[in-house]
Design a protein around this motif. Structure first.
Motif, mmCIF file in Angstrom:
data_model
loop_
_atom_site.group_PDB
_atom_site.id
_atom_site.type_symbol
_atom_site.label_atom_id
_atom_site.label_comp_id
_atom_site.label_asym_id
_atom_site.label_seq_id
_atom_site.Cartn_x
_atom_site.Cartn_y
_atom_site.Cartn_z
ATOM 1 N N ILE A 88 18.412 -10.529 28.412
ATOM 2 C CA ILE A 88 17.321 -9.808 29.088
ATOM 3 C C ILE A 88 16.878 -10.507 30.386
ATOM 4 C CG2 ILE A 88 14.901 -9.029 28.854
ATOM 5 C CD1 ILE A 88 16.889 -7.223 27.431
ATOM 6 N N THR A 91 19.061 -9.570 33.147
ATOM 7 C CA THR A 91 18.920 -8.183 33.631
ATOM 8 C C THR A 91 17.669 -8.006 34.476
ATOM 9 O OG1 THR A 91 17.634 -7.391 31.735
ATOM 10 C CG2 THR A 91 20.024 -7.305 31.530
ATOM 11 N N MET A 92 16.741 -8.989 34.392
ATOM 12 C CA MET A 92 15.513 -8.868 35.190
ATOM 13 C C MET A 92 15.691 -9.367 36.617
ATOM 14 S SD MET A 92 12.360 -9.729 32.735
ATOM 15 C CE MET A 92 11.237 -9.496 34.107
ATOM 16 N N LEU A 247 19.515 -0.318 28.180
ATOM 17 C CA LEU A 247 18.407 -1.253 28.333
ATOM 18 C C LEU A 247 17.099 -0.546 28.666
ATOM 19 C CD1 LEU A 247 20.184 -4.052 30.399
ATOM 20 C CD2 LEU A 247 19.487 -4.203 28.020
ATOM 21 N N LYS A 248 17.213 0.746 28.952
ATOM 22 C CA LYS A 248 16.052 1.564 29.362
ATOM 23 C C LYS A 248 15.390 0.966 30.594
ATOM 24 C CE LYS A 248 15.219 2.886 24.599
ATOM 25 N NZ LYS A 248 14.498 2.503 23.408
ATOM 26 N N GLN A 249 16.193 0.439 31.499
ATOM 27 C CA GLN A 249 15.646 -0.178 32.711
ATOM 28 C C GLN A 249 15.974 0.681 33.935
ATOM 29 O OE1 GLN A 249 17.146 -4.165 32.989
ATOM 30 N NE2 GLN A 249 15.782 -4.914 31.403
ATOM 31 N N SER B 51 6.545 -5.537 33.411
ATOM 32 C CA SER B 51 7.552 -6.447 33.972
ATOM 33 C C SER B 51 8.914 -5.788 34.194
ATOM 34 C CB SER B 51 7.693 -7.686 33.087
ATOM 35 O OG SER B 51 7.960 -7.297 31.774
ATOM 36 N N ILE B 53 11.055 -4.582 32.000
ATOM 37 C CA ILE B 53 12.080 -4.761 30.959
ATOM 38 C C ILE B 53 12.399 -3.422 30.332
ATOM 39 C CG2 ILE B 53 12.476 -5.763 28.664
ATOM 40 C CD1 ILE B 53 11.157 -8.236 29.644
ATOM 41 N N ILE B 79 8.389 -10.689 40.199
ATOM 42 C CA ILE B 79 7.774 -10.651 38.877
ATOM 43 C C ILE B 79 8.577 -11.494 37.885
ATOM 44 C CG2 ILE B 79 8.962 -8.554 38.057
ATOM 45 C CD1 ILE B 79 6.136 -7.585 37.176
ATOM 46 N N SER B 80 7.901 -12.072 36.933
ATOM 47 C CA SER B 80 8.591 -12.874 35.932
ATOM 48 C C SER B 80 7.956 -12.640 34.572
ATOM 49 C CB SER B 80 8.463 -14.348 36.308
ATOM 50 O OG SER B 80 9.671 -14.996 36.104
ATOM 51 N N PHE B 81 8.779 -12.729 33.547
ATOM 52 C CA PHE B 81 8.289 -12.424 32.202
ATOM 53 C C PHE B 81 8.644 -13.546 31.232
ATOM 54 C CE2 PHE B 81 9.093 -10.143 28.064
ATOM 55 C CZ PHE B 81 7.753 -9.891 27.776
#
Lengths: 249, 308
Positions: A88, A91-92, A247-249, B51, B53, B79-81
């Motif tokens: 994850i 992917t961000m 991922l629903k992103q 964020s 995700i 942004i960060s999570f």
């Protein structure tokens, strides 16, 4: 991004260098002993009169490429996604899902090619007759195309599957298909005519068939080779879309 | 002040269950916002949606004025999570996990290393940087995750239970760092520890069934919602008659009885003296007066119904 992913692969190899080295040596030897040495007693020569161990050599090399690509794709897109959750954060990062797929494919292909070159060096020593020097350039090029295609297949089921049991089931099926359904061990002429014809038009089979044609008869059908190339490119794009959706992103 | 995060009618469904229901609010740049609520209230999902995700099913999320869905690539760099669960790669060292993320965000090696050492020093995790992430205790890993989230210097930091698994010392180091960053970064976090939220917030959002039921600072929330005190008197013997008499006093709210103790709320402190006068004949063992806190606010009965 690719630089970061490559650096990460380098760190991972460094942490288990001995295991990786053992894998790089043992896998080609094991395939040679369990496939080449056994099969060459049954099929001494191919139908075009090439010694079997030389004929099967490119197939064995591509199997090694498959194994290493599988390990990497499984780790990054299944294990880290489902179990360790480390996928994850990747992917961000500000990259499109298509770029991520390209990144994972590129790193796995590059690493696989290292294993391929290493395996070629080991197996060459065991061949009954030598291959032309051009084979050592041509085989990695085709291994690139083969892993590009197969990496996409692995990414698809890594992204679609959430259960390890399903994943293992699909993996076993995939390996059996690669070994027996893409012409790695025996030529398609040995199969029933219809099945042989159908299997020979599978993009994976085309890569291997064209590789052997180029190595052993210096001919290549460019139009046929376009099938796996185009399939891989479209598949990469589709995997990007699939990843985004999952991922629903 | 300028809004850093804006949600407009954001809704999220999982299956046919509504997790977030048409949320609309903004978060000011540089503010420290705590999100609290019961389990299944939608807190973690709210953080995931903010964020990036997971996308919302409907509505819009704006980060620094940009639609987070349509302009994802521009937004994600700022942004960060930090999730609740551990998400470091266990087969890399803590340092490599951090460096990898820095590289992934295009931060140069020197900046990554300088930033990493500085933050690691503040979090007291320098000795653990060379250790494999899979071998570290969850509290250290959580601090490592915070460091990793800060390595590309994001403007917005979103955290799900930032001090989970931490001992008292780690908790203090983490909050020392976060409070230093307050004002420079917009921080949104979820916590199960109400004490933590009471200590560190500019604003509290109370979520219930995917809706914001309360929104404001602790003083504002307690002031506007209750302005009540909580009283408890323990008698040697609390007869039914005495309990009835005390319960019927005009300013006594929500009286309840546990054994020989009466428990009630009152808006003014002098209600206590009315009760003491009425109960002067009975022998009292203990008395306590307490100002309402976040725990009382979170008590579903009062959060929903108030004190009557």
């Amino acid at each position: 991004m690719i630089k970061a992913l490559l650096l990460r692969r380098f760190w991972l190899i460094r942490h288990r260098f001995i295991t990786t080295l053992a894998f790089m040596i043992i896998l080609p030897l094991m395939l040679h002993v369990s496939i080449t040495m056994v099969m060459k007693n049954i099929l001494v020569h191919s139908l075009s009169n090439i010694p079997y161990d030389v004929w099967v050599f490119p197939g064995i090399i591509l199997l090694i490429a498959v194994s290493s690509t599988f390990a990497m794709i499984y780790r990054d897109l299944f294990d880290l996604r489902i179990h360790k959750k480390s996928f994850i954060p990747i992917t961000m990062a500000p990259y499109s899902k298509f770029h991520l797929v390209v990144g994972f494919l590129t790193t796995s292909i590059i690493e696989s090619l290292i294993y391929v070159i290493f395996a070629m060096g080991i197996l060459t020593l065991l061949l009954s007759s030598s291959l032309p020097w051009s084979a050592y350039i041509i085989i990695p090029i085709f291994a690139f195309l083969y892993t590009f295609l197969l990496g996409n297949l692995m990414i698809t089921f890594s992204v679609l599957t959430d259960r390890i049991s399903t994943y293992l089931y699909i993996s076993v099926f995939m390996f059996l298909f690669i070994i027996f359904g893409t012409g790695v061990l025996v030529e398609f002429d040995f199969y029933p005519k219809i099945i042989g014809t159908i299997l020979s038009y599978n993009p994976l089979s085309i890569v291997l068939t064209q590789l052997r044609q180029l190595l052993f008869s210096n001919t290549i059908q460019g139009d046929l080779l376009a099938i796996p190339v185009v399939t891989s490119l479209i598949w990469t794009w589709m995997n990007g879309a699939l990843l985004k959706r999952r991922l629903k992103q | 002040m300028e809004a850093s995060i804006t949600l407009k009618k954001v809704g999220k469904l999982v299956g046919d269950k509504t997790i977030l229901a048409s949320l609309t609010f903004g978060v000011e740049r540089g503010s420290l916002v705590a999100v609290i609520g019961d389990n299944e209230a939608g807190k973690s999902m709210l953080l995931k949606v903010i964020s990036g995700i997971e996308y919302q099913e409907y509505g819009q999320v704006f980060i620094n004025g940009l639609d987070a869905q349509k302009r994802r690539l521009e937004v994600m760099g700022s942004i960060s999570f930090v999730p609740h669960e551990v998400d470091l790669d266990p087969w890399l060292t803590l340092e490599q996990n951090i460096q990898f993320m820095g590289k992934l965000y295009g931060v140069d090696t020197e900046t990554v290393n300088t930033r990493m050492v500085q933050l690691a020093r503040e979090l007291h995790i320098i000795p653990y940087l060379k250790r494999m992430a899979g071998e570290l205790s969850p509290g250290i890993v959580k601090k490592g995750m915070l460091l990793r989230a800060l390595i590309h210097d994001p403007e917005i930091l979103v955290m799900d239970d930032p001090t989970a698994f931490m001992d008292a010392e780690s908790y203090r180091h983490t909050w020392d760092l976060l409070l230093r960053l307050r004002g420079q970064k917009t921080i949104v976090y979820v916590s199960q520890s109400l004490q933590e939220v009471e200590e560190a917030h500019d604003r509290i959002l109370v979520l219930e069934d995917g809706r914001i039921v309360l929104d404001g600072s602790l003083d504002k929330l307690l002031g506007s919602t209750f302005e009540f005190h909580q009283f408890q008197i323990e008698f040697e013997t609390l007869s039914d008659d005495l309990f009835k008499i005390l319960s019927k006093l005009p300013k006594v709210k929500n009286p309840s009885r546990i054994g020989n103790s009466i428990h009630f709320y009152g808006q003014e402190r002098n209600v206590f003296f009315d009760v003491l006068n009425a109960a002067s004949a009975a022998v009292m063992k203990d008395i306590s007066v307490q100002k309402l806190g976040l725990q009382d606010l979170m008590d579903a009965k009062y959060a929903k119904d108030g004190i009557h």
